[in-house]
Design a protein around this motif. Structure first.
Motif, PDB file in Angstrom:
ATOM      1  N   LEU A   1     -45.381 -41.017  71.303  1.00  0.00           N
ATOM      2  CA  LEU A   1     -44.576 -39.893  71.362  1.00  0.00           C
ATOM      3  C   LEU A   1     -43.308 -40.328  71.002  1.00  0.00           C
ATOM      4  CD1 LEU A   1     -46.215 -40.842  75.034  1.00  0.00           C
ATOM      5  CD2 LEU A   1     -46.413 -38.579  74.436  1.00  0.00           C
ATOM      6  N   THR A   2     -42.763 -40.964  70.893  1.00  0.00           N
ATOM      7  CA  THR A   2     -41.526 -40.729  70.376  1.00  0.00           C
ATOM      8  C   THR A   2     -41.351 -40.289  69.153  1.00  0.00           C
ATOM      9  OG1 THR A   2     -41.196 -42.319  71.499  1.00  0.00           O
ATOM     10  CG2 THR A   2     -39.887 -42.225  69.340  1.00  0.00           C
ATOM     11  N   MET A   3     -42.408 -40.718  67.336  1.00  0.00           N
ATOM     12  CA  MET A   3     -42.278 -40.416  66.557  1.00  0.00           C
ATOM     13  C   MET A   3     -43.020 -38.853  66.835  1.00  0.00           C
ATOM     14  SD  MET A   3     -40.756 -42.145  64.670  1.00  0.00           S
ATOM     15  CE  MET A   3     -39.904 -43.709  64.172  1.00  0.00           C
ATOM     16  N   GLY A   4     -43.390 -38.407  67.517  1.00  0.00           N
ATOM     17  CA  GLY A   4     -44.264 -37.118  67.757  1.00  0.00           C
ATOM     18  C   GLY A   4     -42.797 -36.326  68.120  1.00  0.00           C
ATOM     19  N   ALA A   5     -42.130 -36.555  69.149  1.00  0.00           N
ATOM     20  CA  ALA A   5     -41.162 -35.549  70.025  1.00  0.00           C
ATOM     21  C   ALA A   5     -40.309 -35.827  68.499  1.00  0.00           C
ATOM     22  CB  ALA A   5     -40.497 -36.377  70.487  1.00  0.00           C
ATOM     23  N   ALA A   6     -39.842 -36.742  67.737  1.00  0.00           N
ATOM     24  CA  ALA A   6     -39.198 -36.738  66.442  1.00  0.00           C
ATOM     25  C   ALA A   6     -38.969 -36.095  65.631  1.00  0.00           C
ATOM     26  CB  ALA A   6     -38.955 -37.951  66.251  1.00  0.00           C
ATOM     27  N   ALA A   7     -40.604 -35.653  65.058  1.00  0.00           N
ATOM     28  CA  ALA A   7     -41.374 -35.025  63.916  1.00  0.00           C
ATOM     29  C   ALA A   7     -40.961 -33.386  64.100  1.00  0.00           C
ATOM     30  CB  ALA A   7     -42.617 -35.047  64.017  1.00  0.00           C
ATOM     31  N   ILE A   8     -41.467 -33.315  65.730  1.00  0.00           N
ATOM     32  CA  ILE A   8     -41.038 -31.540  66.307  1.00  0.00           C
ATOM     33  C   ILE A   8     -39.637 -31.619  66.580  1.00  0.00           C
ATOM     34  CG2 ILE A   8     -41.216 -30.615  68.293  1.00  0.00           C
ATOM     35  CD1 ILE A   8     -43.160 -31.849  68.822  1.00  0.00           C
ATOM     36  N   THR A   9     -38.627 -32.090  66.503  1.00  0.00           N
ATOM     37  CA  THR A   9     -37.020 -31.665  66.697  1.00  0.00           C
ATOM     38  C   THR A   9     -36.843 -31.571  65.000  1.00  0.00           C
ATOM     39  OG1 THR A   9     -36.523 -34.038  66.786  1.00  0.00           O
ATOM     40  CG2 THR A   9     -36.633 -32.955  69.139  1.00  0.00           C
ATOM     41  N   THR A  10     -36.759 -32.596  64.772  1.00  0.00           N
ATOM     42  CA  THR A  10     -36.750 -32.931  63.085  1.00  0.00           C
ATOM     43  C   THR A  10     -37.307 -31.967  62.292  1.00  0.00           C
ATOM     44  OG1 THR A  10     -38.309 -34.816  62.631  1.00  0.00           O
ATOM     45  CG2 THR A  10     -36.284 -35.482  62.621  1.00  0.00           C
ATOM     46  N   TRP A  11     -38.060 -31.343  62.653  1.00  0.00           N
ATOM     47  CA  TRP A  11     -39.312 -29.591  62.207  1.00  0.00           C
ATOM     48  C   TRP A  11     -37.900 -28.048  62.440  1.00  0.00           C
ATOM     49  CZ3 TRP A  11     -41.684 -26.165  64.188  1.00  0.00           C
ATOM     50  CH2 TRP A  11     -41.524 -25.178  63.978  1.00  0.00           C
ATOM     51  N   LEU A  12     -38.004 -29.028  63.880  1.00  0.00           N
ATOM     52  CA  LEU A  12     -36.797 -27.515  64.326  1.00  0.00           C
ATOM     53  C   LEU A  12     -35.997 -27.452  63.996  1.00  0.00           C
ATOM     54  CD1 LEU A  12     -37.983 -27.633  68.179  1.00  0.00           C
ATOM     55  CD2 LEU A  12     -38.766 -25.946  66.565  1.00  0.00           C
ATOM     56  N   GLY A  13     -35.139 -28.643  63.440  1.00  0.00           N
ATOM     57  CA  GLY A  13     -33.732 -28.313  62.577  1.00  0.00           C
ATOM     58  C   GLY A  13     -33.663 -28.142  61.386  1.00  0.00           C
ATOM     59  N   SER A  14     -34.662 -28.076  60.577  1.00  0.00           N
ATOM     60  CA  SER A  14     -35.097 -27.323  58.489  1.00  0.00           C
ATOM     61  C   SER A  14     -35.427 -25.913  59.061  1.00  0.00           C
ATOM     62  CB  SER A  14     -35.726 -28.565  58.434  1.00  0.00           C
ATOM     63  OG  SER A  14     -37.472 -27.814  58.770  1.00  0.00           O
ATOM     64  N   VAL A  15     -36.378 -25.779  60.001  1.00  0.00           N
ATOM     65  CA  VAL A  15     -36.561 -23.987  60.219  1.00  0.00           C
ATOM     66  C   VAL A  15     -35.402 -23.682  61.008  1.00  0.00           C
ATOM     67  CG1 VAL A  15     -39.045 -24.954  59.581  1.00  0.00           C
ATOM     68  CG2 VAL A  15     -38.171 -25.183  61.845  1.00  0.00           C
ATOM     69  N   LEU A  16     -35.400 -23.770  62.091  1.00  0.00           N
ATOM     70  CA  LEU A  16     -34.757 -22.397  63.011  1.00  0.00           C
ATOM     71  C   LEU A  16     -32.653 -22.306  62.184  1.00  0.00           C
ATOM     72  CD1 LEU A  16     -34.064 -24.489  66.403  1.00  0.00           C
ATOM     73  CD2 LEU A  16     -35.399 -22.419  65.620  1.00  0.00           C
ATOM     74  N   THR A  17     -33.012 -20.889  62.128  1.00  0.00           N
ATOM     75  CA  THR A  17     -31.526 -19.919  61.428  1.00  0.00           C
ATOM     76  C   THR A  17     -30.494 -20.203  61.901  1.00  0.00           C
ATOM     77  OG1 THR A  17     -32.219 -17.751  62.564  1.00  0.00           O
ATOM     78  CG2 THR A  17     -33.422 -18.987  60.339  1.00  0.00           C
ATOM     79  N   PHE A  18     -30.617 -20.883  63.184  1.00  0.00           N
ATOM     80  CA  PHE A  18     -29.103 -21.007  63.712  1.00  0.00           C
ATOM     81  C   PHE A  18     -28.104 -21.661  62.460  1.00  0.00           C
ATOM     82  CE2 PHE A  18     -31.602 -20.216  67.575  1.00  0.00           C
ATOM     83  CZ  PHE A  18     -31.612 -19.291  67.960  1.00  0.00           C
ATOM     84  N   SER A  19     -26.892 -21.759  63.354  1.00  0.00           N
ATOM     85  CA  SER A  19     -26.006 -22.867  62.473  1.00  0.00           C
ATOM     86  C   SER A  19     -26.400 -24.568  62.697  1.00  0.00           C
ATOM     87  CB  SER A  19     -24.423 -22.432  63.412  1.00  0.00           C
ATOM     88  OG  SER A  19     -24.074 -23.026  63.916  1.00  0.00           O
ATOM     89  N   ALA A  20     -26.207 -25.183  62.136  1.00  0.00           N
ATOM     90  CA  ALA A  20     -25.986 -26.655  62.249  1.00  0.00           C
ATOM     91  C   ALA A  20     -25.929 -27.256  63.307  1.00  0.00           C
ATOM     92  CB  ALA A  20     -25.747 -27.760  60.780  1.00  0.00           C
ATOM     93  N   VAL A  21     -24.793 -27.419  63.780  1.00  0.00           N
ATOM     94  CA  VAL A  21     -24.269 -27.235  65.501  1.00  0.00           C
ATOM     95  C   VAL A  21     -25.068 -26.747  66.231  1.00  0.00           C
ATOM     96  CG1 VAL A  21     -21.975 -27.337  66.450  1.00  0.00           C
ATOM     97  CG2 VAL A  21     -22.074 -27.515  63.979  1.00  0.00           C
ATOM     98  N   THR A  22     -25.320 -26.169  66.291  1.00  0.00           N
ATOM     99  CA  THR A  22     -25.807 -24.932  67.496  1.00  0.00           C
ATOM    100  C   THR A  22     -27.048 -25.519  67.996  1.00  0.00           C
ATOM    101  OG1 THR A  22     -24.483 -23.181  67.896  1.00  0.00           O
ATOM    102  CG2 THR A  22     -26.053 -22.747  68.398  1.00  0.00           C
ATOM    103  N   THR A  23     -27.927 -25.584  66.541  1.00  0.00           N
ATOM    104  CA  THR A  23     -29.413 -25.883  66.139  1.00  0.00           C
ATOM    105  C   THR A  23     -28.799 -27.330  67.222  1.00  0.00           C
ATOM    106  OG1 THR A  23     -30.157 -24.052  64.442  1.00  0.00           O
ATOM    107  CG2 THR A  23     -31.051 -26.413  65.200  1.00  0.00           C
ATOM    108  N   LEU A  24     -28.722 -27.935  66.098  1.00  0.00           N
ATOM    109  CA  LEU A  24     -28.697 -29.634  67.127  1.00  0.00           C
ATOM    110  C   LEU A  24     -27.903 -29.697  68.356  1.00  0.00           C
ATOM    111  CD1 LEU A  24     -28.773 -32.978  66.874  1.00  0.00           C
ATOM    112  CD2 LEU A  24     -25.912 -32.762  66.194  1.00  0.00           C
ATOM    113  N   GLY A  25     -27.347 -28.934  69.039  1.00  0.00           N
ATOM    114  CA  GLY A  25     -27.015 -29.168  70.661  1.00  0.00           C
ATOM    115  C   GLY A  25     -28.078 -28.501  70.898  1.00  0.00           C
ATOM    116  N   GLY A  26     -28.427 -27.189  70.508  1.00  0.00           N
ATOM    117  CA  GLY A  26     -29.976 -26.400  71.607  1.00  0.00           C
ATOM    118  C   GLY A  26     -30.394 -27.537  71.415  1.00  0.00           C
ATOM    119  N   ILE A  27     -31.416 -28.817  70.257  1.00  0.00           N
ATOM    120  CA  ILE A  27     -31.931 -29.196  70.682  1.00  0.00           C
ATOM    121  C   ILE A  27     -31.847 -30.495  71.503  1.00  0.00           C
ATOM    122  CG2 ILE A  27     -33.584 -31.062  68.780  1.00  0.00           C
ATOM    123  CD1 ILE A  27     -33.324 -29.096  66.983  1.00  0.00           C
TER     124      ILE A  27
END
Length: 414
Positions: A363-389
Motif C-alpha cells: 500500500l505504501t509503495m503503491g501510493a508512492a508510485a501514484i504520487t511520484t507519477w502524478l508529480g511527473s505528468v501533471l502540468t501545474f507548477s512543481a510547488v502547486t503539484t506537490l502541495g496538492g498531492i
C-alpha cells in the motif's frame, strides 16, 4: 488471543510472553534493513542532470526510474510476506539482498534509459524483502509499547538514509561520477547482509510458521484488506508516506530549478531535515504514552496536512524559508504519525507479521508510485503539484484514521 490495550494506546494481539531487550544493535539492524531501499532511491536524485546528459534523455523521463522502482517494490512485497511467514525471515532477506546487488551492477553499467530502468526493477525485486521484513522482525521480537519504541527509533535512524543520501550522491557524482553511486549502494547492501547474519539471524521459529498456498494467501490478504483494524491505519500511513516520496521526486525541480540551489546545497538541505524527523521520532513514544497513540497519530497527520497546505496557499515560486517551513511541518507530522501508525497497524497481527507487513508495504509503495507519477505528468507548477498531492493525501489519511478511532471506540463499548 484477545486483543489487549497498552498504556500507550497501541493494541496488540498474539503477543510473545516477554519482550527481549531493545538493544542498539537491533535498532541499527532494523534501520539498515528498512533504509537500504530509500537509500537506493534518494541517493541518485542529485545525479539526474548528469545521467540525463550522458544517456540523452530528459530529467522528466528519468522519473520513470522512480515509478518503476516503486511499482515493482510494491508488487514483490506481496510475494515476500507470505513466503517469509512460511520459510522464515533469514533466507528471504539474504536472497533479496543478493538480487539487489545484481541490480546495482546492471544499473551501474547501464548505457541507456531502458537498461537503467531494468537495473532499478531488479534492485526493487531484491530490496523489498529487507524493507518488508524489517517490520516483521520488529513484530517478531516486540509488542505493545516496546514495538512502538522500536519502530520510532528505527524511523529516526532510517531518516538518515533519505536525509543524508542526496548529499552523499552529490559528492560522489561530482568527484567520481554517477556510476559510483551504484557501487556504494551495492557495498551497503553487502554490509547489511553480513551484519544481519552476525547479529540476529532467524526470528520466526518453526512453530509459528504456516503452510503457503496461492488460494490461502489470496484469502489471507483479502481478510486483512477488509479488516478495519488493519486497513484503515495502513491506508493512513501509506498515504502520509506517499506525500513524503512525492516531495523527494519534486525536490530537483523546486530546489535546483526554482530556488536556485546547487546539487551539493540540496544534499546539505536534505541532511538538515533528518533532525526534524529525529526530534519527532523521539517525541512520539512519550507523547503516545501520555495522550494515547490515536490522538498523537491524528495530530501528526494534521500537522503534515497543514505543511502541504502551505504550498497551496503560497507562491508558485516560494522562497527557501517558506518552502522549508512547509517541509518542517510535514516531516514533523510524519515523524510523529508514521511509527505510531505502523505499530497500531501491525500490533494485532503477530502471527501474520510477514503478511501484514507485506500488505502495508504494498500500500505504501503503491501510493508512492501514484504520487511520484502524478508529480511527473501533471502540468501545474512543481510547488502547486506537490502541495496538492500532499494536502489530498493527508486529508484522506486523517479521515481514515479518525474513522478507525471511531470504529474502535464503538467496539470497546460493546
Amino acid at each position: 488471543m484477545k486483543t489487549q490495550s497498552y498504556s500507550g494506546g497501541i493494541e496488540t494481539g498474539d503477543q510473545i510472553s516477554e519482550n527481549p531487550p531493545l538493544t542498539r544493535k537491533i535498532i541499527v539492524l532494523l534501520a539498515g534493513l528498512s533504509a537500504i531501499g530509500t537509500l537506493s532511491t534518494n541517493i541518485i536524485l542529485p545525479a539526474f542532470p548528469e545521467i540525463a546528459e550522458q544517456l540523452g534523455v530528459s530529467a522528466r523521463e528519468l522519473g520513470l526510474t522512480l515509478s518503476s522502482f516503486f511499482i515493482t517494490f510494491a508488487l514483490a512485497q506481496l510475494v515476500v510476506g507470505p513466503l517469509a511467514d512460511r520459510y522464515g525471515r533469514k533466507k528471504l532477506i539474504l536472497v533479496g539482498l543478493s538480487i539487489f546487488i545484481v541490480g546495482t551492477v546492471v544499473g551501474g553499467l547501464a548505457g541507456s534509459l531502458e537498461t537503467l530502468i531494468i537495473g532499478r526493477v531488479i534492485q526493487a525485486l531484491g530490496v523489498c524483502a529487507a524493507a518488508v521484513l524489517a517490520r516483521a522482525i520488529a513484530r517478531d521480537l516486540f509488542d505493545g509499547e516496546t514495538l512502538a519504541r522500536a519502530l520510532s527509533l528505527t524511523v529516526i535512524a532510517t531518516a538518515a538514509a533519505p536525509g543524508f543520501s542526496p548529499l552523499v550522491g552529490s559528492v560522489l557524482t561530482t568527484t567520481l561520477g554517477w556510476r559510483a553511486i551504484f557501487i556504494l549502494v551495492g557495498l551497503a547492501a553487502f554490509a547489511v547482509a553480513i551484519f544481519y547474519t552476525a547479529t540476529l539471524g532467524e526470528t520466526h521459529p518453526n512453530e509459528r510458521r504456516a503452510p503457503v498456498s496461492i488460494p490461502g494467501v489470496i484469502v489471507a490478504y483479502f481478510r486483512l484488506a477488509v479488516n478495519g483494524k488493519f486497513i484503515l491505519p495502513a491506508l493512513s500511513v501509506s498515504l502520509l508516506m506517499s506525500g513524503l516520496f512525492a516531495s523527494f521526486g519534486a525536490a530537483p525541480a523546486i530546489l535546483i530549478k526554482g530556488i536556485g540551489l546547487s546539487s551539493l546545497q540540496v544534499g546539505f538541505y536534505f541532511a538538515a531535515t533528518v533532525f526534524v524527523v529525529f526530534g519527532a521520532g523521539m517525541a512520539a513514544p512519550p507523547l503516545a504514552r501520555r495522550y494515547g497513540a490515536q490522538i498523537i497519530t491524528s495530530a501528526g497527520i494534521l500537522t503534515a496536512l497543514l505543511g502541504g497546505g502551505m504550498l497551496l496557499i503560497g507562491s508558485e515560486s516560494p522562497g527557501l524559508g517558506w518552502y522549508s517551513l512547509s517541509m518542517v511541518m510535514y516531516l514533523w507530522g510524519m515523524g510523529l504519525a508514521n511509527p505510531l501508525g505502523t505499530a497500531i497497524t501491525m500490533g494485532p497481527f503477530g502471527k501474520q507479521a510477514g503478511l501484514a507487513s507485506a500488505l502495508l508495504g504494498f500500500l505504501t509503495m503503491g501510493a508512492a508510485a501514484i504520487t511520484t507519477w502524478l508529480g511527473s505528468v501533471l502540468t501545474f507548477s512543481a510547488v502547486t503539484t506537490l502541495g496538492g498531492i500532499q494536502t489530498t493525501a493527508c486529508m484522506i489519511a486523517l479521515l481514515l484514521f479518525l474513522l478507525r478511532g471511531k470504529s474502535m471506540a464503538s467496539l470497546s463499548q460493546k
